[in-house]
Design a protein around this motif. Structure first.
Motif, PDB file in Angstrom:
ATOM      1  N   VAL A 153       6.773  29.485  97.831  1.00  0.00           N
ATOM      2  CA  VAL A 153       8.183  29.214  97.572  1.00  0.00           C
ATOM      3  C   VAL A 153       8.264  28.242  96.395  1.00  0.00           C
ATOM      4  O   VAL A 153       7.702  27.151  96.449  1.00  0.00           O
ATOM      5  N   LEU A 154       8.923  28.656  95.335  1.00  0.00           N
ATOM      6  CA  LEU A 154       9.050  27.838  94.143  1.00  0.00           C
ATOM      7  C   LEU A 154      10.052  26.700  94.361  1.00  0.00           C
ATOM      8  O   LEU A 154      10.926  26.780  95.226  1.00  0.00           O
ATOM      9  N   THR A 207      14.160  28.201  88.663  1.00  0.00           N
ATOM     10  CA  THR A 207      12.794  27.801  89.018  1.00  0.00           C
ATOM     11  C   THR A 207      11.906  27.700  87.770  1.00  0.00           C
ATOM     12  O   THR A 207      11.015  28.530  87.559  1.00  0.00           O
ATOM     13  N   PRO A 208      12.124  26.699  86.933  1.00  0.00           N
ATOM     14  CA  PRO A 208      11.311  26.554  85.719  1.00  0.00           C
ATOM     15  C   PRO A 208       9.825  26.336  85.998  1.00  0.00           C
ATOM     16  O   PRO A 208       8.994  26.471  85.086  1.00  0.00           O
ATOM     17  N   GLU A 209       9.485  26.034  87.239  1.00  0.00           N
ATOM     18  CA  GLU A 209       8.074  25.880  87.627  1.00  0.00           C
ATOM     19  C   GLU A 209       7.259  27.118  87.272  1.00  0.00           C
ATOM     20  O   GLU A 209       6.035  27.029  87.074  1.00  0.00           O
ATOM     21  N   ILE A 255       3.117  27.925  86.161  1.00  0.00           N
ATOM     22  CA  ILE A 255       2.271  28.808  86.953  1.00  0.00           C
ATOM     23  C   ILE A 255       1.625  29.865  86.067  1.00  0.00           C
ATOM     24  O   ILE A 255       0.440  30.180  86.211  1.00  0.00           O
ATOM     25  N   LEU A 256       2.382  30.416  85.135  1.00  0.00           N
ATOM     26  CA  LEU A 256       1.805  31.414  84.234  1.00  0.00           C
ATOM     27  C   LEU A 256       0.856  30.789  83.219  1.00  0.00           C
ATOM     28  O   LEU A 256      -0.121  31.429  82.797  1.00  0.00           O
ATOM     29  N   LYS A 261      18.830  33.737  87.421  1.00  0.00           N
ATOM     30  CA  LYS A 261      18.255  32.968  86.320  1.00  0.00           C
ATOM     31  C   LYS A 261      16.734  32.948  86.397  1.00  0.00           C
ATOM     32  O   LYS A 261      16.041  33.048  85.368  1.00  0.00           O
ATOM     33  N   SER A 262      16.188  32.843  87.600  1.00  0.00           N
ATOM     34  CA  SER A 262      14.733  32.803  87.771  1.00  0.00           C
ATOM     35  C   SER A 262      14.062  34.053  87.223  1.00  0.00           C
ATOM     36  O   SER A 262      12.938  33.988  86.696  1.00  0.00           O
ATOM     37  N   CYS A 263      14.723  35.182  87.345  1.00  0.00           N
ATOM     38  CA  CYS A 263      14.145  36.440  86.855  1.00  0.00           C
ATOM     39  C   CYS A 263      13.988  36.405  85.340  1.00  0.00           C
ATOM     40  O   CYS A 263      12.978  36.879  84.795  1.00  0.00           O
TER      41      CYS A 263
END
Length: 400
Positions: free
Chosen positions: A70-71, A88-90, A94-95, A111-113
């Motif tokens: 869960v982000l 979720t700018p996290e 992660i990438l 927005k997260s997408c």
């Protein structure tokens, strides 16, 4: 050169959804894929119930059988239905910090997408999109222009059906980049539950305060504007005014239009019963109690998975021509009927034809609908499409 296996694949989606989790589990079992799912939030009962008209938690397990994280969601008002509700700018870190072969994102309506897409482009990670948009919805030219720019940022397109494929092709996506991952439900669960309950059909109708022997239509979904439940009630009123009485309607669900629907039924004394919201463990009771599903939605209904569920339970379906799934699931005269969306007279005439055709015809068409679903809309088909996308995008030649 061939690509080393297993592929490390990430999936980003807003929250656990009962229609997505089964293919997560299957994909996690695939020998060539190392899967990690990322959620933007685990919704509270109130957040889960946004649009349903009632707070609830799904009564089937959704977090088992695959790895997930869960982000951190920094949205001021976290939501699964609003664009800014998932922030979720996290995902950028992660990438950047971990090796990925590809990411799958479920659309672009949060927005997260779009944050994930940007992170994939920044770090040269292929991004596969699986969205719901289709060519049936009218769009302004400026919106189509922006969509064309957005769409061409992805590496592969996981199509849920014919309307979705046409949408991508109309925006210039090459056919060889589109892979079939049909929208589906847990067919076996619905088939088995319906089989067990079918001997209790009369009792189930009594439980819903229905006439045990009348032809029974079913509306199942949120009571919200895009689903047009009042269109169906107006069609029912027309039949009632014509003196057609050997039928009834069960309306399952809740939402902002429910009180208006109940007032309409009371005003005209229509043969309609309301059950309220039914969770996944209860919904099959409604499918078994009915003879035919009706979905009068407009083009905001980009698919209509309730049709999959009903057909898996052996029901045919009447849907409007704006509902996304009609191109794939409705074979007129075999699995159901299609009528022009918003045309209440046409809907009333279609309902009348089903009543006149009788219960045996509805049962026969329901069996045909069930066979169609079991053959062409399954989770193994989804995994196969994702595997094909990986082979095509990640390696020049298949080593599977």
């Amino acid at each position: 050169m061939s690509h080393p296996l297993p592929w490390r694949i990430g999936v980003l989606t807003t929250h656990p959804i009962q229609y997505q989790v089964p293919w997560f589990r299957l994909l996690a079992q695939h020998p060539s894929i190392d899967l990690q799912v990322f959620y933007c939030l685990l919704p509270s009962p109130e957040q889960q119930g946004d649009g349903f008209g009632v707070a609830f938690e799904w009564d089937i397990p959704l977090l088992e059988g695959y790895r997930y994280q869960v982000l951190k969601n920094i949205a001021p008002n976290p939501s699964v239905t609003q664009f800014h509700g998932c922030d979720t700018p996290e995902i950028f870190q992660i990438l950047k910090s971990q090796p990925w072969d590809a990411f799958i994102v479920n659309g672009w309506m949060a927005k997260s997408c779009l944050q994930l897409l940007a992170a994939c482009r920044l770090h040269n990670v292929p991004c596969f999109v699986r969205g719901e948009s289709n060519h049936l919805r009218p769009r302004a030219s400026w919106k189509r222009f922006l969509q064309r720019i957005l769409i061409h940022q992805y590496s592969a397109y996981l199509s849920i059906g014919q309307g979705n494929t046409h949408f991508y092709q109309d925006l210039g996506v090459r056919p060889e980049l589109i892979f079939s991952t049909p929208y589906c439900v847990e067919n076996d669960r619905f088939v088995q539950a319906a089989h067990q309950l079918r001997p209790q059909k009369i009792q189930l109708r009594q439980q819903f305060s229905l006439n045990p022997h009348a032809f029974t239509f079913l509306y199942c979904g949120k009571f919200i504007p895009k689903k047009h439940p009042l269109d169906l009630l107006q069609a029912i009123q027309q039949l009632h005014n014509q003196g057609i009485t050997e039928f009834q309607l069960l309306m399952v669900g809740d939402g902002e239009l429910r009180s208006a629907c109940e007032a309409f039924v009371q005003r005209y004394n229509l043969p309609v019963q309301f059950s309220g919201f039914l969770n996944q463990g209860e919904i099959v009771q409604a499918y078994v109690a009915a003879d035919c599903l009706v979905l009068p939605s407009d083009s905001g209904e980009t698919w209509g998975l309730v049709v999959n569920e009903a057909m898996a339970c052996g029901l045919p379906a009447i849907v409007s021509d704006a509902v996304g799934c009609h191109l794939d699931l409705i074979q007129p005269g075999q699995t159901g009927s299609v009528y022009p969306q918003g045309k209440v007279d046409s809907l009333a005439q279609t309902l009348k034809q089903w009543i006149e055709a009788g219960l045996h015809t509805a049962q026969t068409r329901g069996q045909q609908a069930q066979r169609h679903i079991l053959q062409f809309h399954t989770y193994p088909d989804v995994v196969q499409g994702i595997e094909q996308a990986c082979r095509s995008v990640l390696i020049p030649h298949s080593r599977l």
